[in-house]
Scaffold this motif. Sequence first.
Motif, PDB file in Angstrom:
ATOM      1  N   SER A 127     -21.902  70.186 -23.528  1.00 48.70           N
ATOM      2  CA  SER A 127     -23.111  70.680 -22.861  1.00 48.70           C
ATOM      3  C   SER A 127     -22.751  71.797 -21.881  1.00 48.70           C
ATOM      4  O   SER A 127     -23.599  72.626 -21.539  1.00 48.70           O
ATOM      5  CB  SER A 127     -23.818  69.538 -22.129  1.00 48.70           C
ATOM      6  N   VAL A 128     -21.492  71.812 -21.437  1.00 46.00           N
ATOM      7  CA  VAL A 128     -21.039  72.880 -20.538  1.00 46.00           C
ATOM      8  C   VAL A 128     -20.520  74.060 -21.363  1.00 46.00           C
ATOM      9  O   VAL A 128     -20.837  75.219 -21.091  1.00 46.00           O
ATOM     10  CB  VAL A 128     -19.928  72.355 -19.606  1.00 46.00           C
ATOM     11  N   ASP A 180     -32.113  69.565 -24.038  1.00 45.36           N
ATOM     12  CA  ASP A 180     -31.323  68.769 -23.090  1.00 45.36           C
ATOM     13  C   ASP A 180     -31.862  67.346 -22.997  1.00 45.36           C
ATOM     14  O   ASP A 180     -31.101  66.364 -22.983  1.00 45.36           O
ATOM     15  CB  ASP A 180     -31.338  69.421 -21.704  1.00 45.36           C
ATOM     16  N   LYS A 224     -27.206  74.367 -30.319  1.00 45.54           N
ATOM     17  CA  LYS A 224     -26.717  75.030 -29.098  1.00 45.54           C
ATOM     18  C   LYS A 224     -25.406  75.771 -29.331  1.00 45.54           C
ATOM     19  O   LYS A 224     -25.147  76.794 -28.721  1.00 45.54           O
ATOM     20  CB  LYS A 224     -26.519  73.996 -27.982  1.00 45.54           C
ATOM     21  N   ILE A 234     -22.171  82.659 -18.474  1.00 43.26           N
ATOM     22  CA  ILE A 234     -23.033  81.541 -18.875  1.00 43.26           C
ATOM     23  C   ILE A 234     -24.484  82.005 -18.849  1.00 43.26           C
ATOM     24  O   ILE A 234     -24.947  82.576 -17.851  1.00 43.26           O
ATOM     25  CB  ILE A 234     -22.857  80.360 -17.917  1.00 43.26           C
ATOM     26  N   ILE A 293     -19.817  64.977 -25.602  1.00 49.57           N
ATOM     27  CA  ILE A 293     -21.171  65.550 -25.453  1.00 49.57           C
ATOM     28  C   ILE A 293     -21.308  66.191 -24.080  1.00 49.57           C
ATOM     29  O   ILE A 293     -21.857  67.290 -23.931  1.00 49.57           O
ATOM     30  CB  ILE A 293     -22.245  64.460 -25.687  1.00 49.57           C
ATOM     31  N   GLY A 294     -20.787  65.488 -23.075  1.00 49.76           N
ATOM     32  CA  GLY A 294     -20.814  66.043 -21.717  1.00 49.76           C
ATOM     33  C   GLY A 294     -20.071  67.367 -21.654  1.00 49.76           C
ATOM     34  O   GLY A 294     -20.538  68.330 -21.032  1.00 49.76           O
ATOM     35  N   LEU A 317     -19.398  60.297 -25.899  1.00 45.36           N
ATOM     36  CA  LEU A 317     -20.167  60.600 -24.693  1.00 45.36           C
ATOM     37  C   LEU A 317     -19.481  61.704 -23.877  1.00 45.36           C
ATOM     38  O   LEU A 317     -20.128  62.661 -23.421  1.00 45.36           O
ATOM     39  CB  LEU A 317     -20.294  59.329 -23.856  1.00 45.36           C
ATOM     40  N   THR A 318     -18.171  61.549 -23.694  1.00 43.20           N
ATOM     41  CA  THR A 318     -17.414  62.537 -22.924  1.00 43.20           C
ATOM     42  C   THR A 318     -17.472  63.903 -23.614  1.00 43.20           C
ATOM     43  O   THR A 318     -17.644  64.942 -22.956  1.00 43.20           O
ATOM     44  CB  THR A 318     -15.953  62.079 -22.774  1.00 43.20           C
ATOM     45  N   TRP A 349     -17.295  82.009 -16.224  1.00 40.46           N
ATOM     46  CA  TRP A 349     -18.435  81.480 -15.485  1.00 40.46           C
ATOM     47  C   TRP A 349     -19.589  82.466 -15.449  1.00 40.46           C
ATOM     48  O   TRP A 349     -20.738  82.101 -15.456  1.00 40.46           O
ATOM     49  CB  TRP A 349     -18.016  81.149 -14.060  1.00 40.46           C
ATOM     50  N   TYR A 352     -29.321  78.095 -19.309  1.00 41.10           N
ATOM     51  CA  TYR A 352     -28.635  76.803 -19.264  1.00 41.10           C
ATOM     52  C   TYR A 352     -28.952  76.039 -17.980  1.00 41.10           C
ATOM     53  O   TYR A 352     -28.860  74.839 -17.920  1.00 41.10           O
ATOM     54  CB  TYR A 352     -27.113  76.990 -19.367  1.00 41.10           C
ATOM     55  N   LEU A 353     -29.286  76.791 -16.938  1.00 37.70           N
ATOM     56  CA  LEU A 353     -29.530  76.153 -15.649  1.00 37.70           C
ATOM     57  C   LEU A 353     -30.888  75.449 -15.608  1.00 37.70           C
ATOM     58  O   LEU A 353     -31.136  74.650 -14.737  1.00 37.70           O
ATOM     59  CB  LEU A 353     -29.444  77.195 -14.525  1.00 37.70           C
ATOM     60  N   HIS A 354     -31.740  75.762 -16.533  1.00 37.16           N
ATOM     61  CA  HIS A 354     -33.064  75.147 -16.568  1.00 37.16           C
ATOM     62  C   HIS A 354     -33.083  74.052 -17.612  1.00 37.16           C
ATOM     63  O   HIS A 354     -32.368  74.109 -18.603  1.00 37.16           O
ATOM     64  CB  HIS A 354     -34.121  76.204 -16.908  1.00 37.16           C
TER      65      HIS A 354
END
Lengths: 638, 291
Positions: B62-63, B86, B26, B75, B58-59, B55-56, B72, B79-81
């Motif tokens: 992902s954004v 994912d 990604k 983007i 990765i979160g 974990l944080t 914004w 990504y919204l799907h």
Amino acid sequence: MLLTARGWWVLVVASGLVLVGLLALRSITPVPSYLGLTLLAVLGWEGWQFQRRLRGAGERLRLDRELLQDGRSVPNLWVGTPTTMRLKVSNTGHQSLPFVRIVDRLPSRTTSTEPSSLDTRLAARGTATIEYSYQVDQPGRVCFEGCTVHITDLAGLFYSRQFLRVPVEYSVLPPLARHKSRQRRTKRFNALPPPGIHRLRRPGSGDELLDLREYRPGDAPKMIAWKASARRDLLITKELESDVPTRVTLLIDATHSARIGPPGQTPIIRFTDLAAAIAQATISNRDFVGMTLVEEDGVEVMAPARTKVHVLRLLHRLTAAASELPIPEAPDAETLARYAYPLAQELYPDHLTLSVNSRPLGLFWKPIADSRWRYLMFALFTVPMLYSQSWVLESLANISAIFAPTNSTWMLFAGLTLLPIVLAGLLWLFHGMRGFLPPHAKRKNRRKQLALLYTTLDHGQPIQIERYLHDDACFQRRTMEFLTTHRVALPLTIYDRTGRNQYRHLKKADYFAASLTRSMALARDTETFILFLEVLDHTETLAPLLTAIRAARARHHAVFVLLAWPVDVPRDWQPETLPVKLSQMVQEVLIRRVHAEFDVARQALTKAGAVVIVAEAKDSARLILDRLDRLQLQGGRR
Amino acid sequence: MNPGARDYLLLTGGSLGVCLFVLLAKGGALPTFLVAVPGFLSLAVRWRVYPLVVLTLIGYLSVFPELFPMGWRTIPQEYLHFRILDIAITLAASAYIFGYFRMWGLRDAILPKLTSDVVVSEPHEGPRSEASIESTEYASFFLTILVAAAFALALWKTATYFDIRGDGFPLVTRDSREEPHISDTSLVMALFLGPIFGSVGFGIWYGRWSQLRPDIARQMLLDMAWAEQRREYSQRELWRAWGRGQLAKQEPFSIRIRTVFRILLFGAGGGLAITLMYIVLRLLIYIATKI
């Protein structure tokens, strides 16, 4: 709460991901919220499973305990003999527990040679068994309160601790067979054993010649002394001595003064060991043994006997006496709570959880009305009453006018008039809030939780909880009882500020003297009295005992006094030429004092006619028995 | 090493590898490296915070897959799907986190540390023994992760498929051409589910009372009774303590006389102080008026 620290962390991070994902990033990417939801779903599933298992199995565990020796179940332990302890934890529920750690709670100051814990999976209706070897090196009583069961999921995210409380008490008896070979060698046994082996200078059926006398009709012909008859030209008959049993009376000091010392090396433990050895050796010689326990509030007498049942009864009573703990001079309530709370946490975890033992916020508030500050607050509140006097308000207005600009004079005036009230309010607030801070909060928490636990255990009324919170004496009494029940030794302050031993028993010598006199009154022949006595700090009060010993010696009884030498004081001690440190000087003074006390006691007792034996910790029971034998053969002389 | 711990170490390492692969696909090498460092350190070093850091991260990645926040508007729409990647990274991260804690239990300590007020019989700390490992636990572990991920996916899909709007209450299916995100009204309505879940939880909690042990139930009743009447009891005990204190005092007559004298002296001193204050105030006022 069942969640552990790592569980909380996962929950916080997962919830954070979900919240941020839904609130801030939902129009950007679904991954954070999806990841968070997945983690929460796993956590929720694990938590639900854990709760279900805890209710279905964790709260339905049963404990059975068995003491085994050579594969057989036994009711007692023996000193120095390895014994196997078998624990069976049964799950009577319908759920299984994926992981439990079962840890047996060993009595204080004892150790097991093998691990007393087990990690296992406990199936529904299943049983987990722990077996470990266990050995105790001092007589007394040991209490196994139960075992702790730690229940957790496999990732350690949820945790619960249970204590399976099944208290079992075992006597640890002194070794039974070790001194059987202590039978006297001065005389052989007959095929048909006589009633005793001690020589009595009265005609009887013994082996030793007592006297010669003229023949009387009816005398057995085999008893005629032919040589003597030939010399005198008269029939002479031999008279033989009697073989009789003797009676040994053990008088044992079981007062608190004999219970003080390093753990496992107190005089009472030493006395128990020696008394058991002497009693068994004496009974193996077919002599009678009696025992008198001199306790804090009187004496307990066991009549002399020589049966095996009597030996066992005697050993049980000795171990019971040895297992008691000295009762300290009531430490303050806070100190006691600090000892009792961890114990309660270990033994009664289910009674101390927040859901069943609440801590309302109001509990921690410190009311100012109960403190000395109430006078100040009262004074501050009464200050506005002075405003009824016009000159006070005038003065305040004038002061405001002087110290403030014209447009804000009224503000200063209002501030000055309200100042006492504000101060009183702040005082009330800060004083009250102090209760929420450590150490007040912790103390209050401990005390409340213990108060409710005691009330529950005693089937008491709710007011009892408040009484424990307010009444220090009541709380101290109950906490002492709680600690004594669970055999927790409290720190002792032996000497008070004036240097006097607080555990000195002023009537001890009187009790010993009375017991000795009573035993003498019941005596039939010459008897042996063995006194196990702790004399430290008691030399001034020995007079009645010395009188009783003199009386016993006048009646030809043998009196032995066994003194236990303190373990932590060297016997062969030479004073330092120049003690450098203060601690050395103090130590020297104390050692000198102990030596002086023992010398005085020994001289006084010896002068009264008793044979004094000082038993050191390194002296074995066999050595003491040898010395007693030797002294008995010498007719009670040193 | 404990064979069970070794198995979980392999599992955790593999999961982390999948996470890194997805991040590499990604984004770029730098973000992957940033996750790899604490990720592999967590397997070697005994610090339980590392997996949560992973974990944080990765979160976050992902954004912002390229590490640095981009505008914004830029983007990419895909990504919204939901994409396979994912789902893969979610599964791998979940397996990594929970596998890591299982490995920790087998390698370091299974039970949590207790507070200083609690003293329990040793050994409390220490890893889970090898004997307690069941062959079925690996299967149940994977199954739990898969089912949880499927459940979360279903929840997400449901929330994005249905939309709650004022004009079409209660539910309107979302147009497939719209962006698949949860609307504000759906979120607000979800908040109303809170009280429902809360009520159900309270019901379960209340239902548990029927299974209480008699001694625990008695203690709860005692505690409630005490909490209700605490103030009254407290007053009563305070008076009792006061009475006991008075009885214990038993002051001799001379001391009582002394106390009376002290009170008189204190009163006189107070009066004198007030008089002095009055004089000083008058003096101040006089000086102030003269100035």
